[in-house]
Enzyme design. Structure first.
Site, PDB file in Angstrom:
ATOM      1  N   ASP A   1      53.531  56.937  47.124  1.00  0.00           N
ATOM      2  CA  ASP A   1      52.164  57.370  46.769  1.00  0.00           C
ATOM      3  C   ASP A   1      51.645  56.392  45.788  1.00  0.00           C
ATOM      4  OD1 ASP A   1      49.874  59.027  47.101  1.00  0.00           O
ATOM      5  OD2 ASP A   1      50.620  60.401  46.017  1.00  0.00           O
TER       6      ASP A   1
ATOM      7  N   HIS B   1      42.641  61.129  49.702  1.00  0.00           N
ATOM      8  CA  HIS B   1      43.364  61.606  48.557  1.00  0.00           C
ATOM      9  C   HIS B   1      42.777  62.782  48.102  1.00  0.00           C
ATOM     10  CE1 HIS B   1      46.349  58.387  47.902  1.00  0.00           C
ATOM     11  NE2 HIS B   1      45.749  57.936  49.133  1.00  0.00           N
TER      12      HIS B   1
ATOM     13  N   HIS C   1      41.596  63.614  41.953  1.00  0.00           N
ATOM     14  CA  HIS C   1      43.036  64.234  42.003  1.00  0.00           C
ATOM     15  C   HIS C   1      43.194  65.489  40.865  1.00  0.00           C
ATOM     16  CE1 HIS C   1      43.969  60.337  43.218  1.00  0.00           C
ATOM     17  NE2 HIS C   1      44.856  60.843  43.910  1.00  0.00           N
ATOM     18  N   GLY C   2      44.085  66.434  41.199  1.00  0.00           N
ATOM     19  CA  GLY C   2      44.427  67.331  40.004  1.00  0.00           C
ATOM     20  C   GLY C   2      43.412  68.829  40.459  1.00  0.00           C
TER      21      GLY C   2
ATOM     22  N   SER D   1      55.290  59.721  44.469  1.00  0.00           N
ATOM     23  CA  SER D   1      54.838  59.056  43.428  1.00  0.00           C
ATOM     24  C   SER D   1      55.795  58.434  42.477  1.00  0.00           C
ATOM     25  CB  SER D   1      53.798  59.863  42.700  1.00  0.00           C
ATOM     26  OG  SER D   1      54.689  60.752  41.518  1.00  0.00           O
TER      27      SER D   1
HETATM   28  O1  G3H Z   1      48.117  61.239  43.098  1.00  0.00           O
HETATM   29  C1  G3H Z   1      48.636  61.675  42.576  1.00  0.00           C
HETATM   30  C2  G3H Z   1      49.815  62.615  42.700  1.00  0.00           C
HETATM   31  O2  G3H Z   1      49.437  64.069  42.797  1.00  0.00           O
HETATM   32  C3  G3H Z   1      50.901  62.261  42.042  1.00  0.00           C
HETATM   33  O3  G3H Z   1      50.939  62.920  40.914  1.00  0.00           O
HETATM   34  O4  G3H Z   1      51.932  61.167  39.393  1.00  0.00           O
HETATM   35  O5  G3H Z   1      52.017  63.187  38.432  1.00  0.00           O
HETATM   36  O6  G3H Z   1      53.350  62.556  40.094  1.00  0.00           O
HETATM   37  P1  G3H Z   1      52.317  62.401  39.700  1.00  0.00           P
HETATM   38  P1  13P Z   2      45.508  66.417  44.990  1.00  0.00           P
HETATM   39  O1  13P Z   2      45.822  66.517  43.482  1.00  0.00           O
HETATM   40  O2  13P Z   2      44.176  67.127  45.464  1.00  0.00           O
HETATM   41  O3  13P Z   2      46.645  67.421  45.478  1.00  0.00           O
HETATM   42  O4  13P Z   2      45.553  64.803  45.446  1.00  0.00           O
HETATM   43  C1  13P Z   2      46.957  64.640  45.625  1.00  0.00           C
HETATM   44  C2  13P Z   2      47.039  63.062  46.050  1.00  0.00           C
HETATM   45  O5  13P Z   2      45.906  62.693  46.339  1.00  0.00           O
HETATM   46  C3  13P Z   2      48.343  62.423  46.031  1.00  0.00           C
HETATM   47  O6  13P Z   2      48.121  61.216  46.222  1.00  0.00           O
HETATM   48 ZN    ZN Z   3      46.397  60.347  45.727  1.00  0.00          ZN
END
Ligand code: G3H
Ligand code: 13P
Ligand code: ZN
Length: 323
Positions: free
Chosen positions: A93, A225, A189-190, A56
């Site tokens: 990502d 995702h 997410h999360g 990411s």
């Molecule tokens: O989609 C989100 C991913 O879990 C990346 O998370 O921006 O905290 O690295 P991050």
């Molecule tokens: P999660 O937060 O469910 O693990 O999703 C991750 C994601 O979509 C990264 O692009």
């Molecule tokens: Zn994602």
């Protein structure tokens, strides 16, 4: 310009074609540090699974772009010393700008996501097409997104989700030329994906929307995702050893298994890796209060990650044995 082919990565084209015909999904696991990367490679080599390593923009800020490039290269070299090699894609990502996608392409990524989901439909189309036009010159695959997932996606954040409108997908593909499409059917997410009261079960994903999308674009690779299961055992460990994650809930494995049988070819998992590490580190430090060598607590966390990724490859995504 660093070519991903010289580094030993592949783009996602063949991975998705095989996953589509054989009815499984490629794991797309995020990493930010060495232990996560070692665990992903070890688990995927041991289960003979193809894998997409996801970075990411938050990971880029944390680990440094140059360091990440060499970590990716290190992962390939490490794999070569193991019992088999598996196809590995290095993927951006949630890229949020053309410039970021170009920078990743130039530093050895084999695949990028351009996430224009926060923009208007027309702006999303224009940005995605611009990225595709550049990426395809270098044989790099591009993932676009239609519909909005609630939660934080780096700089792209949303309070509420908006399901993907099946009426848009064909037009989006025709206008942009993307290689895969991330859709919104109820994941987020999360670690807090669903608000469920005690005794209530987690609401099912909108498989009706997925089916409608598949009818409009048959055989086209779909990406999910926000697909962590928020493994209850990790939440229990975290809460037991000083954490506070009450109400955390994720996508049940059964629903992910169902999704792999459809046109869903890529399933994104980040939070479960974070939870496994946190749970094991909390447990270790609580039981060993005098230990201060990070290897002593990162080691067991890495071992747990390997087991978790292997479980997902074998029992959830069906990617084991497909390399
Ligand atoms: O989609 C989100 C991913 O879990 C990346 O998370 O921006 O905290 O690295 P991050
Ligand atoms: P999660 O937060 O469910 O693990 O999703 C991750 C994601 O979509 C990264 O692009
Ligand atoms: Zn994602």
């Amino acid at each position: 310009m660093v070519s991903y082919k010289d580094l030993g990565f592949v783009n996602t084209k063949e991975m998705f074609a095989k996953a589509m015909t054989e009815g499984y999904a490629i794991p797309a696991y995020n990493f930010n540090n060495m232990e996560q990367l070692q665990a992903i490679i070890t688990a995927c080599v041991e289960t003979a699974s193809p894998v997409i390593l996801q970075i990411s923009s938050g990971a880029r800020k944390y680990a440094n772009q140059t360091m990440l490039q060499y970590m990716g290269q290190g992962a390939i070299e490490m794999m070569k010393t193991m019992e088999r090699t598996v196809p590995i894609a290095l993927h951006l990502d949630h890229g949020n700008s053309y410039e970021l996608c170009v920078s990743c392409i130039e530093s050895g990524f084999s695949s990028v996501m351009i996430d224009g989901s926060a923009l208007s439909y027309e702006e999303n189309v224009a940005l995605t097409k611009k990225v595709v036009d550049y990426a395809h010159q270098h044989d790099i695959t591009v993932e676009g997104e239609l519909g909005v997932l609630a939660g934080i996606e780096d700089d792209v954040s949303a309070e509420k989700s908006h399901y993907t409108n099946p009426d848009d997908v064909e037009d989006f593909l025709n206008k942009t030329g993307v290689d895969s499409l991330a859709i919104s059917i109820g994941t987020s997410h999360g670690a807090y994906k669903f608000k469920v009261k005690p005794g209530e079960s987690i609401p099912p994903l909108r498989f009706d929307i997925l089916e409608e999308i598949e009818k409009r674009i048959p055989g086209f690779p779909i990406v999910l995702h926000g697909s962590s299961s928020v493994v209850p055992e990790y939440i229990e460990l975290i809460n037991k050893y000083g954490g506070d994650m009450k109400g955390a809930a994720g996508v049940p494995e059964e629903q992910l298994r169902k999704a792999t049988k459809s046109a869903v070819c890529k399933i994104n998992i980040d939070s479960d890796g974070r939870l496994a590490m946190t749970a094991k580190i909390r447990e270790f430090l609580a039981n060993n209060p005098s230990v201060f060598d990070p290897r002593k607590y990162l080691g067991p966390a890495r071992t747990e990650l390997i087991e978790m990724y292997k479980h997902k490859n074998i029992h959830v995504l069906g990617s084991a044995g497909k390399a």
